[in-house]
Design a protein around this motif. Structure first.
Motif, mmCIF file in Angstrom:
data_model
loop_
_atom_site.group_PDB
_atom_site.id
_atom_site.type_symbol
_atom_site.label_atom_id
_atom_site.label_comp_id
_atom_site.label_asym_id
_atom_site.label_seq_id
_atom_site.Cartn_x
_atom_site.Cartn_y
_atom_site.Cartn_z
ATOM 1 N N HIS A 342 0.833 -1.334 -0.091
ATOM 2 C CA HIS A 342 0.120 -0.083 0.206
ATOM 3 C C HIS A 342 0.988 1.203 -0.079
ATOM 4 C CE1 HIS A 342 -2.791 2.692 2.622
ATOM 5 N NE2 HIS A 342 -2.726 2.885 1.433
ATOM 6 N N VAL A 343 0.688 2.171 -1.201
ATOM 7 C CA VAL A 343 1.489 3.415 -0.969
ATOM 8 C C VAL A 343 0.464 4.308 -0.572
ATOM 9 C CG1 VAL A 343 2.757 5.138 -2.433
ATOM 10 C CG2 VAL A 343 3.082 2.532 -2.849
ATOM 11 N N PRO A 344 0.486 4.921 0.754
ATOM 12 C CA PRO A 344 -0.793 5.653 1.022
ATOM 13 C C PRO A 344 -0.745 7.044 0.601
ATOM 14 C CG PRO A 344 0.927 5.377 2.797
ATOM 15 C CD PRO A 344 1.374 4.658 1.657
ATOM 16 N N TYR A 350 0.758 8.782 7.101
ATOM 17 C CA TYR A 350 0.762 7.285 7.067
ATOM 18 C C TYR A 350 1.899 6.579 6.468
ATOM 19 C CZ TYR A 350 -4.235 7.522 8.069
ATOM 20 O OH TYR A 350 -5.409 7.720 8.862
ATOM 21 N N GLY A 351 2.473 6.957 5.770
ATOM 22 C CA GLY A 351 3.636 6.372 5.134
ATOM 23 C C GLY A 351 4.875 5.985 5.595
ATOM 24 N N MET A 352 5.165 7.091 6.694
ATOM 25 C CA MET A 352 6.422 7.047 6.970
ATOM 26 C C MET A 352 6.342 7.813 8.395
ATOM 27 S SD MET A 352 8.097 10.034 4.776
ATOM 28 C CE MET A 352 9.527 10.461 6.030
ATOM 29 N N VAL A 363 11.760 -0.573 7.127
ATOM 30 C CA VAL A 363 11.253 -1.738 7.486
ATOM 31 C C VAL A 363 9.715 -1.515 8.450
ATOM 32 C CG1 VAL A 363 13.297 -3.360 7.598
ATOM 33 C CG2 VAL A 363 12.807 -1.612 9.646
ATOM 34 N N LEU A 364 9.188 -0.406 8.129
ATOM 35 C CA LEU A 364 8.137 0.099 9.085
ATOM 36 C C LEU A 364 7.171 -1.040 9.258
ATOM 37 C CD1 LEU A 364 7.204 2.706 10.628
ATOM 38 C CD2 LEU A 364 5.985 3.105 8.425
ATOM 39 N N ASN A 365 6.664 -1.666 8.219
ATOM 40 C CA ASN A 365 5.806 -2.652 8.278
ATOM 41 C C ASN A 365 6.060 -4.148 8.311
ATOM 42 O OD1 ASN A 365 6.172 -2.492 5.651
ATOM 43 N ND2 ASN A 365 3.899 -1.878 5.141
ATOM 44 N N VAL A 417 9.169 5.383 0.412
ATOM 45 C CA VAL A 417 7.923 4.498 0.795
ATOM 46 C C VAL A 417 7.781 3.559 -0.443
ATOM 47 C CG1 VAL A 417 5.494 4.712 0.875
ATOM 48 C CG2 VAL A 417 6.951 6.447 1.693
ATOM 49 N N ARG A 420 9.946 0.509 -0.203
ATOM 50 C CA ARG A 420 9.658 -0.595 0.694
ATOM 51 C C ARG A 420 8.596 -1.512 0.447
ATOM 52 N NH1 ARG A 420 7.552 2.608 5.152
ATOM 53 N NH2 ARG A 420 5.633 2.768 4.160
ATOM 54 N N GLU A 421 7.727 -0.636 -0.313
ATOM 55 C CA GLU A 421 6.535 -1.267 -0.714
ATOM 56 C C GLU A 421 6.523 -2.267 -1.705
ATOM 57 O OE1 GLU A 421 3.744 -1.565 1.070
ATOM 58 O OE2 GLU A 421 4.957 -0.319 2.461
ATOM 59 N N ALA B 240 0.884 6.141 11.056
ATOM 60 C CA ALA B 240 1.704 5.510 10.515
ATOM 61 C C ALA B 240 1.668 4.122 11.121
ATOM 62 C CB ALA B 240 3.139 5.836 10.441
ATOM 63 N N TYR B 243 -1.017 2.054 10.129
ATOM 64 C CA TYR B 243 -0.780 1.706 8.491
ATOM 65 C C TYR B 243 0.355 0.521 8.651
ATOM 66 C CZ TYR B 243 2.191 1.657 4.352
ATOM 67 O OH TYR B 243 2.891 1.585 3.231
ATOM 68 N N ALA B 244 1.355 0.458 9.618
ATOM 69 C CA ALA B 244 2.132 -0.404 9.805
ATOM 70 C C ALA B 244 1.862 -1.732 10.318
ATOM 71 C CB ALA B 244 3.384 0.111 10.439
#
Lengths: 512, 373, 348
Positions: A342-344, A350-352, A363-365, A417, A420-421, B240, B243-244
């Motif tokens: 998901h690229v928000p 949201y993304g970072m 490695v956020l998610n 972002v 990562r995705e 975030a 989201y994560a």
């Protein structure tokens, strides 16, 4: 142009504006005559908004002078600009949502009787102005209840209420449908007839050619040239804007769609304000194709992406990924089990994490998965190795992988972002406004990456408010209007005009 | 390549040092204005904190609960929560540990003591769970809820030891029947006391070791584990975090429980190690000081230990200062407020000493984003 | 939103009518022989309610002024304490003056010091961009420390404000005793509720203040100096909190005690939230909180010992928790609260 006898209503000479580390405007000259529409063209970050904020007294120029009706002026605040007859309609509306139209318009220039606000007199004047310029609006309405197009009228009225003779419209068409844009142009023509002078800021070439009397192009904070709308072509303007020949289309072969990956059926959801945002939405995205979702901002696209990615609850309906029901599943399950990315749309929200290093953001998610974690412990070496590899592969320009992500440029943040995705094995990619607010180079890079994913057999759902982006990338196009998918058309059959009508909610058989 | 990291760390150390220095200086000016002798005061303060082995032992004793309440506030900060409730959690922790400590006579120490400590932690955890859960499920701001729970805790604690009244009110359940009209608990049994490391007259108990160990564990959890990563992400950007795939609600509740547990442990250690009983005059002031400790320590557990040492020294020296120089010990609270002001607004320090911020330093968390959600 | 507001107002009006009727019945008929009814509705309970509410009303008004312009203020407690201490020092150092001038001097100094505390909060949070909640915490600790450091425990303030009966109105049975026989600062607080309500919603100052709290950029672009309004209103708010402190020393207690505000600043904050950032709403909430304190007092006086007094004392705090838990989401704080506003260099 300097042959006119009366001095120009507005002139800026040798304007330079330096922010810490950035030169936003360098030696800019601008002339505006009475009763003309001057278009200021330039891409994101070219310095248009900075220049206008200087003319409106919000910023103070580092060097340079401004003349109004031939006289040099110094503006310390918007108050001074307003007093000189300059009015600005900001890109992000400067209206207080919880207040009425009347309160918003008189704010800063209130009528007072016996020490109390004279709301009735102000409302009367607003009605008179509305009639004169054809800007219909109810003075007693609360602003947050009004649709976007009407809010823009309130902004214009706010300037006219202050007897503005010079109107600055900052990207006024960004939030409007093609039909609403046409309505705005009619208003602009009326204003021009009444002797108003207008500066129209945009990065959209067609609009400039349609409405402007004169065009000025800005690039990297400098004026790179002027053009006459009667003779200029889109290609010429585009190359002036970017400084090289741009490829307006993305190089991509035909799609080879496979099995259905994402299936949405009868989806309904509620917005933050508690209103229905999605009404019975159904569609499918197959492996190896890009489904573009077009529509004016705020017609449910944000909520649609949030529901599919698990960030918002669905009230009804189903989301299935490869046949597995993922309705209201946790974001982690959708990412992990659904093998999706998901690229928000709002990367800062949201993304970072701005304060996290590039390495941690990358490695956020995935931080809890091997090799980045062993049991409960974080494996810093693996995270660093991963970061080094991605930074190189996706050309993220950063001083070090330990630099906080928030200090990178917008384009590099977005590449981070995307890195990562796009670097995991996935079957579904959801990209929302993937190129918003970034430079042309990064846009091209990201567009090519999206097409590459498609060609690897990934199902891509692309949501964008930029019609050009949708047209350039999509294989099929779904149009959203008021929380519904009003139609889905093949790219080959789609025209701008047809999509524009759909975006305005007009479903017409002629579109096909 | 790591140079920028080093610069950031240097900045993080420099600001607190200058903050303390400036606060002491400004404190001196205030004393001078009101006719006190700042030099004599600070000399007394120094003697009282470091002038003799006894002074050192007092400093260490005062430092111990501050480490834990400081950690309590710091951990919450990391998750973007402001725990003003450490003092309430401290009191509940004290009462719970005493409740176990004055009962169960005859239990062996290796059962009784851990049980009493655990009771204190559990009390704190509960007192932290309430604001965490209310925030998650109703949106009530933790700042207001924790403040109110401080008052509730102190009234509750007062009731448990209440000696009863002249109008025939029933005494509290933990009241010491031999104490007459005095409201207090009996002393806890020997088996529930933390043993001395250095006995009388120095009176340093094993609580210090526990506090230091806990600080180390908290550092490890925050920076070396996935739970720590999740917690810090929630604090830095909760959207975030969602989201994560992080369960923000659970992390919020869990963090408040951990924060409460740490403050509760502080209360338990203070009673089982030092006071050996509870009386209403033992306030949760160290909980409030935890805020200063946490911010002075830049919300880093290692920094918290250093900050607690410093504030412990101030507390330890205060009595001697008042005795030697006649300056009211309350000036220490003023100095602490100034320390807090200076660390919370590094801009003041940067302007006074003309320090440039590292260009890639990103601002710390902001809590005050309205009382709603 | 609007509907919730209307329903709440109807409820409030109904509640007021209920209390007036019950007060008449209990105080003028044999119904007053019932202990429990006396606890709930006696003149002394209602008087106590008003007295306990005054500092809460003033504190909540302080909060409203600050927060409506976008500055969060949890330092009300500290501002109040500073005001109380200042009033005490002013009063004790002018004990030899005639009573009225000495008391008024105390009020003036309480206003001044409260205003200075407000200024400090504004400087911290605007000029130095300190997190506003932490800035408030600093004020609380600072006020506690300074007042304790400078407190002369031997000083005694002589005299306090007495009740002024309003001619005519004070003769009305029950109501006259409760509403129209009060000391001056009580009247002032009630009048301020009206004044601030009108100010906020019907004057230029109010319109601009609210715009600063809701959408500072919008205010800035029409030439309103956002930070000037924030400074001004935080100072004004500080003065109101200072006045609340002055009330405690000069009208309610007559002396100063360390930490005498005892959480009233925080309860004011809750009253503000509970009252949806509206002066009348906050007053209603303050009266409710005041009433719980009155009940606690009446129960003690009536010798009701079935419930330990510590639990009765918890009522206002527990009610506050319930209030903020139940009402957040239904109330709406000013949108730009707690955020620093900067003109130059801000990109959006």
């Amino acid at each position: 142009m300097s042959t006119s006898i009366t001095p120009p209503v507005l002139e800026a000479r040798n304007i330079t504006k330096v922010f810490p580390g950035v030169i936003a405007n360098e030696d800019v000259n601008l002339v505006l005559h009475k009763g003309e529409i001057l278009a200021l063209l330039g891409e994101n970050g070219a310095g248009k908004s900075t220049l206008m904020n200087i003319i409106f007294g919000l910023y103070h120029p580092t060097h340079g002078e401004i003349f109004v009706n031939g006289k040099p002026v110094v503006m310390k605040s918007p108050r001074d600009a307003i007093a000189l007859g300059i009015g600005m309609v900001h890109q992000h509306f400067q209206l207080v949502p919880v207040m009425t139209v009347t309160d918003n318009i008189m704010l800063g220039d209130e009528s007072v009787k016996n020490g109390l606000l004279d709301r009735r007199a102000v409302a009367e004047r607003i009605r008179a102005l509305s009639r004169k310029y054809g800007l219909e609006v109810d003075p007693d309405a609360i602003v947050e209840d009004l649709p976007v197009g009407v809010r823009q009228r309130v902004e214009i009225l706010k300037a006219l209420y202050r007897n503005a003779k010079i109107l600055i419209l900052d990207e006024p068409t960004a939030v409007l449908t093609p039909q609403e844009i046409e309505g705005l142009f009619e208003v602009m023509e009326t204003l021009r007839r009444q002797g108003e002078s207008i500066i129209f800021i945009t990065h959209k070439l067609k609009e400039v050619l349609r409405i402007a009397d004169r065009i000025m192009v800005l690039r990297n904070g400098r004026v790179v040239g002027e053009a006459d709308p009667r003779t200029a072509t889109q290609q010429q303007l585009a190359s002036m804007m970017v400084g090289r020949e741009v490829i307006l289309t993305v190089d991509k072969g035909p799609a080879h769609p496979g099995e259905t990956v994402l299936e949405v059926e009868g989806l309904c959801a509620t917005s933050d304000l508690g209103e229905p945002a999605l009404r019975n939405i159904s569609f499918q995205v197959r492996a190896g194709e890009i489904l573009g979702v077009a529509g004016v901002q705020g017609n449910g696209q944000t909520e649609l992406v949030e529901v599919i990615t698990g960030l918002r609850r669905a009230d009804a309906g189903h989301v299935r990924i490869k046949g597995v029901d993922m309705t209201n599943a946790s974001p982690r399950r959708i990412t992990h089990e659904g093998r999706s990315s998901h690229v928000p749309e709002d990367r800062h929200a949201y993304g970072m994490v701005d304060s996290y290093t590039v390495a941690d953001n990358l490695v956020l998610n995935q931080y809890y998965l091997p090799p980045f974690a062993k049991g409960v412990t974080i494996q810093e070496a693996a995270i660093a190795a991963h970061a080094r590899e991605l930074v190189k592969k996706f050309d993220v320009r950063t001083p070090s992988i330990y630099t906080p992500g928030g200090s990178l440029s917008g384009g590099n943040q977005q590449k981070m972002v995307v890195a990562r995705e796009f670097s995991r094995p996935i079957q579904l990619l959801i990209a929302a406004q993937p190129t918003r607010g970034i430079d042309v180079g990064s846009i091209e890079f990201i567009h090519n990456q999206i097409v590459a994913k498609r060609d690897e057999g990934v199902a891509v759902l692309l949501v964008s408010a930029e019609l050009d982006e949708i047209m350039a990338l999509s294989d099929r196009i779904a149009v959203m209007y008021k929380g519904e998918i009003i139609d889905v058309v093949d790219r080959a059959d789609a025209t701008r005009e047809g999509l524009g009508l759909l975006m305005a909610g007009v479903k017409h058989e002629a579109v096909r | 390549m790591r140079l920028s990291v080093l610069r950031r760390i240097g900045y993080m150390v420099l600001i607190p040092i200058l903050a303390v220095f400036s606060a002491l200086l400004l404190g001196a000016i205030i004393m001078w204005i009101f006719g006190d002798d700042p030099l004599a005061a600070y000399r007394g303060l120094w003697t009282g904190a470091f002038g003799s082995p006894r002074a050192w032992s007092t400093t260490i004793r005062k430092m111990t609960p501050l480490i834990l309440t400081g950690l309590s506030v710091a951990v919450a900060f990391k998750a973007g929560l402001f725990n003003i409730g450490a003092s309430g959690q401290f009191l509940i922790g004290s009462v719970c540990s005493v409740a176990v400590g004055v009962n169960f006579e005859g239990l062996p120490a290796f059962v009784h003591l851990p049980l009493a400590l655990l009771a204190g932690v559990a009390g704190g955890v509960l007192w932290g769970f309430i604001p965490g859960a209310l925030k998650v499920f109703t949106g009530a701001h933790e700042v207001i809820v924790t403040i109110m729970l401080n008052y509730v805790a102190s009234l509750f604690a007062a009731w448990t030891v209440y000696a009863g009244g002249t109008q025939g009110q029933t005494p509290g359940p933990l009241w010491d029947r031999t104490a007459g009209a005095i409201s207090r608990t009996p002393e806890v049994f020997m088996s529930a006391r933390l043993p001395w490391i250095v006995p009388e007259p120095y009176r340093i108990h094993w609580g210090v070791a526990i506090a230091l160990l806990v600080a180390l564990i908290m550092w490890w959890i925050l920076f070396k584990t996935t739970l720590g990563f999740s917690t810090r992400t929630v604090g830095a950007n909760s959207k975030a975090a969602r989201y994560a795939g992080i369960n923000v609600r659970w992390i919020t509740i869990l963090t408040m429980m951990i924060a409460g547990g740490l403050a509760g442990l502080a209360g338990a250690i203070e009673t089982l190690g030092l006071n050996h009983r509870f009386a209403p005059e033992f306030t949760g002031g160290v909980g409030f000081q935890g805020i200063t400790v946490a911010l002075l320590g830049q919300t880093n557990p290692i920094g918290v230990v250093l900050a607690a040492f410093l504030l412990g020294a101030l507390e330890a020296g205060a009595a001697r200062m008042q005795f030697d120089s006649g300056v009211a010990a309350d000036i220490i609270q003023v100095i602490q407020a100034l320390v807090l002001a200076f660390v919370a607004a590094p801009l003041i320090i940067r302007q006074i000493y003309r320090i440039r911020k590292p260009s890639d330093q990103v601002e710390t968390t902001v809590f005050s984003t309205g009382w709603g959600r | 939103m609007q509907r919730t507001l209307r329903v709440t107002s109807y409820l409030a009006i109904a509640l007021v009518i209920f209390f007036v009727v019950m007060a008449f019945l209990v105080n003028l008929t044999p119904l007053g022989e019932n202990t429990w009814l006396r606890v709930f509705f006696s003149v002394s309970a209602l008087n106590f309610t008003l007295r306990a509410s005054v500092p809460l009303i003033l504190g909540a008004l302080c909060g409203i002024l600050c927060e409506r312009t976008g500055i969060i203020n949890i330092g009300i407690e500290g501002m109040m304490l500073a005001g109380a201490f200042a009033a005490f020092v002013a009063k004790t150092s002018t004990n030899h003056w005639p009573l009225m001038p000495s008391l008024l001097f105390g009020v003036a100094i309480a206003l001044l010091v409260g205003g200075l505390m407000g200024l400090l909060h504004a400087i911290f949070s605007i000029r130095y961009r300190m997190d506003q909640i932490i800035s408030g915490t600093v004020l609380i600790i600072l006020a506690g420390g300074v007042s304790a450091y400078l407190f002369d425990r031997n000083a005694v303030a002589q005299g306090k404000f007495g009740a002024i009966a309003i001619p005519g109105l004070s003769q009305i049975p029950v109501l006259g005793e409760v509403l129209f026989t009060n000391p001056p600062l009580t009247y002032t607080a009630l009048i301020l509720v009206v004044v601030i309500h009108i100010g906020l919603f019907y004057t230029r100052w109010g319109l601009r203040s609210r715009a600063c709290g809701e959408h500072p950029r919008a205010a800035d672009t029409v030439g309103v100096n956002v930070n000037r309004f924030r400074y001004m209103n935080t100072v004004l708010g500080g003065m109101l909190a200072g006045l609340a402190g002055g009330f405690l020393v000069l009208e309610a207690v007559g002396q100063f005690q360390e930490g005498m505000t005892a959480g009233r600043g925080f309860i004011s904050l809750a009253a503000m939230i509970f009252g949806n950032w509206m002066p009348f709403g906050a007053m209603g909430a303050a009266l409710l909180f005041g009433y719980t304190q009155a009940l606690q007092n009446e129960l003690l006086l009536a010798g009701v010992t079935t419930v330990p007094r510590q639990f009765v004392s918890m009522i206002p705090y527990v009610v506050t928790i319930v209030a903020v838990s139940g009402f957040v989401g239904r109330v709406r704080p000013p949108a730009a609260e707690g955020k620093v506003y900067e003109t130059e260099g801000e990109s959006e």
